[in-house]
Design an enzyme around this catalytic site. Structure first.
Site, PDB file in Angstrom:
ATOM      1  N   HIS A   1      41.394  49.051  83.281  1.00  0.00           N
ATOM      2  CA  HIS A   1      42.080  48.546  84.464  1.00  0.00           C
ATOM      3  C   HIS A   1      43.564  48.857  84.288  1.00  0.00           C
ATOM      4  O   HIS A   1      44.247  48.234  83.470  1.00  0.00           O
ATOM      5  CB  HIS A   1      41.840  47.046  84.617  1.00  0.00           C
ATOM      6  CG  HIS A   1      40.397  46.692  84.760  1.00  0.00           C
ATOM      7  ND1 HIS A   1      39.862  45.537  84.252  1.00  0.00           N
ATOM      8  CD2 HIS A   1      39.371  47.362  85.359  1.00  0.00           C
ATOM      9  CE1 HIS A   1      38.568  45.498  84.527  1.00  0.00           C
ATOM     10  NE2 HIS A   1      38.254  46.601  85.193  1.00  0.00           N
TER      11      HIS A   1
ATOM     12  N   GLU B   1      46.690  46.500  83.800  1.00  0.00           N
ATOM     13  CA  GLU B   1      46.731  45.632  82.623  1.00  0.00           C
ATOM     14  C   GLU B   1      47.495  46.346  81.507  1.00  0.00           C
ATOM     15  O   GLU B   1      46.949  46.741  80.479  1.00  0.00           O
ATOM     16  CB  GLU B   1      45.310  45.261  82.221  1.00  0.00           C
ATOM     17  CG  GLU B   1      44.618  44.444  83.312  1.00  0.00           C
ATOM     18  CD  GLU B   1      43.104  44.317  83.143  1.00  0.00           C
ATOM     19  OE1 GLU B   1      42.582  44.688  82.074  1.00  0.00           O
ATOM     20  OE2 GLU B   1      42.441  43.856  84.095  1.00  0.00           O
TER      21      GLU B   1
ATOM     22  N   HIS C   1      42.095  44.283  77.356  1.00  0.00           N
ATOM     23  CA  HIS C   1      42.339  43.970  78.767  1.00  0.00           C
ATOM     24  C   HIS C   1      43.440  42.918  78.920  1.00  0.00           C
ATOM     25  O   HIS C   1      43.965  42.383  77.941  1.00  0.00           O
ATOM     26  CB  HIS C   1      41.053  43.425  79.411  1.00  0.00           C
ATOM     27  CG  HIS C   1      40.011  44.461  79.661  1.00  0.00           C
ATOM     28  ND1 HIS C   1      39.827  45.055  80.893  1.00  0.00           N
ATOM     29  CD2 HIS C   1      39.098  45.016  78.831  1.00  0.00           C
ATOM     30  CE1 HIS C   1      38.839  45.923  80.814  1.00  0.00           C
ATOM     31  NE2 HIS C   1      38.372  45.923  79.574  1.00  0.00           N
TER      32      HIS C   1
ATOM     33  N   GLU D   1      41.227  39.790  75.782  1.00  0.00           N
ATOM     34  CA  GLU D   1      42.008  39.464  76.978  1.00  0.00           C
ATOM     35  C   GLU D   1      43.344  38.835  76.591  1.00  0.00           C
ATOM     36  O   GLU D   1      43.406  37.953  75.738  1.00  0.00           O
ATOM     37  CB  GLU D   1      41.236  38.486  77.871  1.00  0.00           C
ATOM     38  CG  GLU D   1      39.926  39.026  78.422  1.00  0.00           C
ATOM     39  CD  GLU D   1      40.105  39.967  79.613  1.00  0.00           C
ATOM     40  OE1 GLU D   1      41.271  40.182  80.024  1.00  0.00           O
ATOM     41  OE2 GLU D   1      39.093  40.475  80.116  1.00  0.00           O
TER      42      GLU D   1
END
Length: 375
Positions: free
Chosen positions: A166, A169, A259, A335
């Site tokens: 993504h 990010e 991410h 994350e």
């Protein structure tokens, strides 16, 4: 007054900019997609007075829960990014800022430019242990670049890391920069010991097209790469197709997919509890890895995160789930926050590029402590 996003990873549409106290902006959607949340633009104004910038379509963005408690970042020199007063009124994301200099950049998070990406991978290849490979090309003709670090040998493990599926990010590539800097440090004992035991395959940017285009979540043709891993195609997702083919060639003993999360103000990992082959061995490895991270850095926690999948119900289109099932290995999604880390708040910079990089360095220690148990 001038507002522009005509540069690498730029994204904004100017609705109105006649008055400093009523600048109205909109974030542009990813190409061929409904996703939008990433913004990156430059304001040039010789008047050093308070500016009110309203992103008027914030309530229609991809992750509405990302705005409460969020503070935008700004920079005068594109090196040091700091947080600026920001509030979400339920419809508009409102930034109030009095510039000290004539030109100011604003962004959703500290950008990681394509030029810096090129510097990262080409400087890495200068190390004797590193080889820069090109797996294929994207829709826009950019290289899908892989760093192979270390040499194969009897009993050596194969460890993969990928980042920026993504593209918005950006903290993921800052993480990679710190990780690579430490892994290639010949004076770092943990790095030297790891390279005696493992070969690393690192993709610092899975989605260079989306990165340059200023996308939040998709590639050049509007495809979310982290929903393509069960059946990628050259037509939709060449990035995943070529990386997956290389994985099938090398095998995988451990995988980390890096991410950022819009809503949660913490660092966490998401495991592969729901894959069909999940067993006590994988559970033990997951718990061991998290325990080590908790011991080595206060930036990590394991109380907040995503709900665990029910047994056998994992979505195998996600990278960490597909890899975990295909190779029966320790496989995590990592994350980091767009906001601050609420465990160690920094009201000046929030969770930042530098903190992401340091977090990447910490992961090398955790890998060192589990590498002998991976197979």
């Amino acid at each position: 007054m001038q507002i522009t996003s005509n540069f690498d990873s730029g994204n904004i549409h100017v609705v109105a900019a006649e008055q400093a106290d009523n600048i109205q902006l909109e974030i542009k959607k990813d190409n061929q997609s409904e996703y939008f949340q990433w913004f990156h633009f430059k304001l040039h104004n010789l008047e050093h007075i308070e500016h009110t910038l309203s992103i008027t379509n914030a309530a229609q963005s991809a992750y509405l829960e990302g705005w409460p408690g969020y503070q935008a970042v700004a920079s005068y020199d594109r090196e040091h990014w700091f947080r600026v007063p920001t509030e979400f009124d339920g419809q508009n994301l409102i930034i109030k800022f009095t510039p000290d200099y004539d030109s100011t950049y604003f962004a959703y998070f500290a950008p990681y430019s394509y030029e810096r990406h090129q510097d990262l991978i080409h400087n890495a290849q200068l190390d004797i242990d590193c080889q820069l490979q090109v797996l294929g090309q994207t829709h826009d003709g950019r290289d899908i670049s892989l760093l192979k670090i270390g040499e194969e040998g009897a009993g050596k493990k194969t460890i993969w890391l990928t980042a920026r599926q993504h593209p918005g990010e950006t903290m993921a590539e800052w993480f990679m920069e710190g990780f690579l800097d430490r892994l290639l440090d010949e004076d770092d004992g943990a790095a030297r010991a790891l390279l005696n035991k493992a070969v690393f395959y690192v993709v610092p940017n899975m989605n260079p097209d989306g990165s340059v285009r200023g996308h939040l979540r998709t590639n050049a043709v509007g495809v979310n790469l982290n929903r393509e891993w069960d059946n990628p195609t050259l037509e939709k997702s060449p990035e995943v197709y070529f990386v997956r083919e290389k994985m099938l060639e090398t095998g995988v003993d451990m995988f980390l997919d890096i991410h950022g999360d819009e809503a949660l103000p913490v660092n966490f990992v998401a495991g592969s509890e729901g894959i069909p082959s999940y067993n006590d061995k994988l559970k033990s490895l997951e718990e061991q890895f998290k325990k080590i991270l908790l011991q080595i850095t206060p930036e990590f926690q394991d109380e907040k995160g995503y709900e665990k999948d029910e047994p056998g119900k994992a979505n195998l289109t996600l990278a960490s789930n597909w890899v975990g099932e295909q190779f029966k290995c320790l496989s995590y999604t990592v994350e980091m926050p767009f906001k601050d880390n609420e465990l160690l708040p920094d009201y000046s910079v929030g969770w930042s590029d530098n903190r992401s990089s340091l977090f990447g360095r910490d992961f090398l220690t955790a890998i060192y402590h589990v590498v002998d148990d991976l197979r």
